[in-house]
Design a protein around this motif. Sequence first.
Motif, PDB file in Angstrom:
ATOM      1  N   LEU A 356      43.141  45.597  34.070  1.00 22.64           N
ATOM      2  CA  LEU A 356      43.553  46.878  33.468  1.00 22.64           C
ATOM      3  C   LEU A 356      45.057  46.919  33.196  1.00 22.64           C
ATOM      4  CD1 LEU A 356      41.539  49.503  35.609  1.00 22.64           C
ATOM      5  CD2 LEU A 356      41.053  48.757  33.258  1.00 22.64           C
ATOM      6  N   GLY A 357      45.787  45.910  33.664  1.00 24.58           N
ATOM      7  CA  GLY A 357      47.230  45.861  33.433  1.00 24.58           C
ATOM      8  C   GLY A 357      48.049  46.607  34.468  1.00 24.58           C
ATOM      9  N   GLU A 358      47.400  47.055  35.553  1.00 20.32           N
ATOM     10  CA  GLU A 358      48.131  47.817  36.576  1.00 20.32           C
ATOM     11  C   GLU A 358      48.781  46.930  37.624  1.00 20.32           C
ATOM     12  OE1 GLU A 358      46.029  51.153  38.276  1.00 20.32           O
ATOM     13  OE2 GLU A 358      44.789  51.363  36.488  1.00 20.32           O
ATOM     14  N   LEU A 359      48.245  45.723  37.797  1.00 17.62           N
ATOM     15  CA  LEU A 359      48.780  44.804  38.804  1.00 17.62           C
ATOM     16  C   LEU A 359      49.079  43.471  38.142  1.00 17.62           C
ATOM     17  CD1 LEU A 359      46.344  45.268  41.855  1.00 17.62           C
ATOM     18  CD2 LEU A 359      48.632  46.256  41.567  1.00 17.62           C
ATOM     19  N   SER A 360      50.055  42.769  38.704  1.00 15.54           N
ATOM     20  CA  SER A 360      50.263  41.390  38.282  1.00 15.54           C
ATOM     21  C   SER A 360      50.056  40.501  39.492  1.00 15.54           C
ATOM     22  CB  SER A 360      51.660  41.201  37.702  1.00 15.54           C
ATOM     23  OG  SER A 360      52.623  41.366  38.720  1.00 15.54           O
ATOM     24  N   ARG A 361      49.659  39.292  39.222  1.00 17.22           N
ATOM     25  CA  ARG A 361      49.316  38.366  40.305  1.00 17.22           C
ATOM     26  C   ARG A 361      50.288  37.193  40.317  1.00 17.22           C
ATOM     27  NH1 ARG A 361      43.540  35.189  41.174  1.00 17.22           N
ATOM     28  NH2 ARG A 361      44.397  33.492  42.427  1.00 17.22           N
ATOM     29  N   SER A 362      50.733  36.812  41.502  1.00 19.30           N
ATOM     30  CA  SER A 362      51.491  35.568  41.639  1.00 19.30           C
ATOM     31  C   SER A 362      50.880  34.794  42.797  1.00 19.30           C
ATOM     32  CB  SER A 362      52.961  35.868  41.917  1.00 19.30           C
ATOM     33  OG  SER A 362      53.083  36.610  43.120  1.00 19.30           O
ATOM     34  N   ASP A 363      50.906  33.489  42.696  1.00 15.58           N
ATOM     35  CA  ASP A 363      50.330  32.672  43.750  1.00 15.58           C
ATOM     36  C   ASP A 363      51.456  31.952  44.486  1.00 15.58           C
ATOM     37  OD1 ASP A 363      48.091  33.012  41.619  1.00 15.58           O
ATOM     38  OD2 ASP A 363      47.057  32.352  43.432  1.00 15.58           O
ATOM     39  N   THR A 364      51.687  32.371  45.709  1.00 10.51           N
ATOM     40  CA  THR A 364      52.717  31.712  46.506  1.00 10.51           C
ATOM     41  C   THR A 364      52.149  31.377  47.874  1.00 10.51           C
ATOM     42  OG1 THR A 364      53.537  33.923  47.061  1.00 10.51           O
ATOM     43  CG2 THR A 364      54.792  32.703  45.426  1.00 10.51           C
ATOM     44  N   GLY A 365      52.556  30.225  48.387  1.00 11.56           N
ATOM     45  CA  GLY A 365      52.085  29.790  49.703  1.00 11.56           C
ATOM     46  C   GLY A 365      50.585  29.607  49.745  1.00 11.56           C
ATOM     47  N   GLY A 366      49.970  29.345  48.597  1.00  6.23           N
ATOM     48  CA  GLY A 366      48.527  29.116  48.559  1.00  6.23           C
ATOM     49  C   GLY A 366      47.684  30.376  48.522  1.00  6.23           C
ATOM     50  N   PHE A 367      48.321  31.530  48.417  1.00  2.24           N
ATOM     51  CA  PHE A 367      47.560  32.779  48.368  1.00  2.24           C
ATOM     52  C   PHE A 367      47.975  33.655  47.201  1.00  2.24           C
ATOM     53  CE2 PHE A 367      46.982  31.413  52.703  1.00  2.24           C
ATOM     54  CZ  PHE A 367      45.651  31.742  52.964  1.00  2.24           C
ATOM     55  N   ALA A 368      47.015  34.356  46.624  1.00  2.00           N
ATOM     56  CA  ALA A 368      47.325  35.308  45.554  1.00  2.00           C
ATOM     57  C   ALA A 368      48.022  36.533  46.137  1.00  2.00           C
ATOM     58  CB  ALA A 368      46.031  35.737  44.860  1.00  2.00           C
ATOM     59  N   HIS A 369      49.051  37.005  45.435  1.00  2.00           N
ATOM     60  CA  HIS A 369      49.735  38.241  45.797  1.00  2.00           C
ATOM     61  C   HIS A 369      49.692  39.186  44.599  1.00  2.00           C
ATOM     62  CE1 HIS A 369      51.308  35.453  48.775  1.00  2.00           C
ATOM     63  NE2 HIS A 369      51.803  36.468  49.467  1.00  2.00           N
ATOM     64  N   TYR A 370      49.536  40.470  44.889  1.00  2.00           N
ATOM     65  CA  TYR A 370      49.415  41.468  43.817  1.00  2.00           C
ATOM     66  C   TYR A 370      50.527  42.481  43.899  1.00  2.00           C
ATOM     67  CZ  TYR A 370      44.861  39.439  42.983  1.00  2.00           C
ATOM     68  OH  TYR A 370      43.842  38.560  42.690  1.00  2.00           O
ATOM     69  N   ALA A 371      51.201  42.687  42.767  1.00  2.00           N
ATOM     70  CA  ALA A 371      52.318  43.636  42.701  1.00  2.00           C
ATOM     71  C   ALA A 371      52.100  44.568  41.520  1.00  2.00           C
ATOM     72  CB  ALA A 371      53.638  42.879  42.540  1.00  2.00           C
ATOM     73  N   PRO A 372      52.556  45.795  41.627  1.00  2.00           N
ATOM     74  CA  PRO A 372      52.427  46.718  40.498  1.00  2.00           C
ATOM     75  C   PRO A 372      53.216  46.210  39.287  1.00  2.00           C
ATOM     76  CG  PRO A 372      53.370  47.837  42.425  1.00  2.00           C
ATOM     77  CD  PRO A 372      53.290  46.396  42.761  1.00  2.00           C
ATOM     78  N   THR A 373      52.671  46.423  38.104  1.00  2.00           N
ATOM     79  CA  THR A 373      53.416  46.051  36.895  1.00  2.00           C
ATOM     80  C   THR A 373      54.306  47.216  36.506  1.00  2.00           C
ATOM     81  OG1 THR A 373      51.542  46.848  35.621  1.00  2.00           O
ATOM     82  CG2 THR A 373      51.674  44.476  35.954  1.00  2.00           C
ATOM     83  N   GLY A 374      55.379  46.920  35.848  1.00  2.00           N
ATOM     84  CA  GLY A 374      56.253  47.948  35.273  1.00  2.00           C
ATOM     85  C   GLY A 374      56.911  48.863  36.265  1.00  2.00           C
TER      86      GLY A 374
END
Length: 374
Positions: A356-374
Amino acid sequence: MSDHAHPPEHHHHGDAPSTVRPPKQEQEDASTEITEVAPGILRSQLPISMPGLGHVNCYLLEDERGLAVVDPGLPGDESWDALGDRLGRAGFKVADVHTIVVTHSHPDHFGGAIRLRYETDADIVTHETFRTMWQEAELDDEEDSATLDVNSVDDRAAALERYFSRPNPWGGARSGPPPEFLERMRAAGESMGGAFAVPSPTRPLTDGQTIKLARREWVAMHTPGHTYDHLCLLDPEHGVVLTGDHVLPSITPHISGMSPQSDPLAEFFASLIRMEELHDVTIALPAHGHPFEDLGGRARHIIEHHEDRLDIIRDAQEQLPNGTVDDFMRVLFRERSWGEMAESETYAHLEHLRELGELSRSDTGGFAHYAPTG
Ligand SMILES: [Zn+2]
């Protein structure tokens, strides 16, 4: 095997902390009783023991040729003996079964199909996409999908081992089947078609296709969500719907983030809206629990349940500005439900918000992390 059961429905708000909960109807032990739930449609129950589930409904659809059975239970002798008992109580025998309908690719639904077909040569009806998660993963890997022989017990065990040796899509190890399970599976060999084999449909249905069972004409409804291959059958003339696990009376089906589709929760919403939009439903026949009438209302309730969970994730962003799936699971689920199923369902919700574009995902340390966009 972690992908087949149903975590208890969880109301995050306004739910008094209590330790004694009344048992859900889906948890009831399998009764030996046969009940006619609509003309020519009998409900029988087969024993299963899974988190939150005590029985699977095996509906018997009667016609001039004999019977179609819907979801003939788990593999193994206990379920097979129960099926024989229920058919007998309903005045039939195994040889009367001409058709086996399987609503989706979970073992409490398809497990009994192989032996039943072996004994009767009955047709196996599924949605055309019917396949298990680990078969799906193999097909992704194989250049030539024809090389996967799911009817060989060693290939099947090896495929399961490969599937569970991969990391979860959000990071971390998958808790695979215990080695003893694979041992038992190999030891069971090919007798009766292999105790853990997956059936091949002989009558795969596409959405909108019709099939005649119990002297009624049923319309196939592809209802992805709980699994991608989930099939409901609708008798539009009499308003009868076989809902499988798509809509259950008092628990919500597990939505797995392990699906090959990018946003299984969005598909589940769309499939629930199709139920809500059905007119003149007189009875919904679920795979677990009692038949019920208000299919549209129940579908709406399940949509709202997941909308609430999405809101809980949105509200948790402040404390978890870059959280992992495990972090959000601890917010969404009570401790007694923590584990891979809860993680997988949390992942499905996070990926939905990402789509939906509300979260962005980054993969660090072998795990997905989710942060709010904008
Ligand atoms: Zn089920």
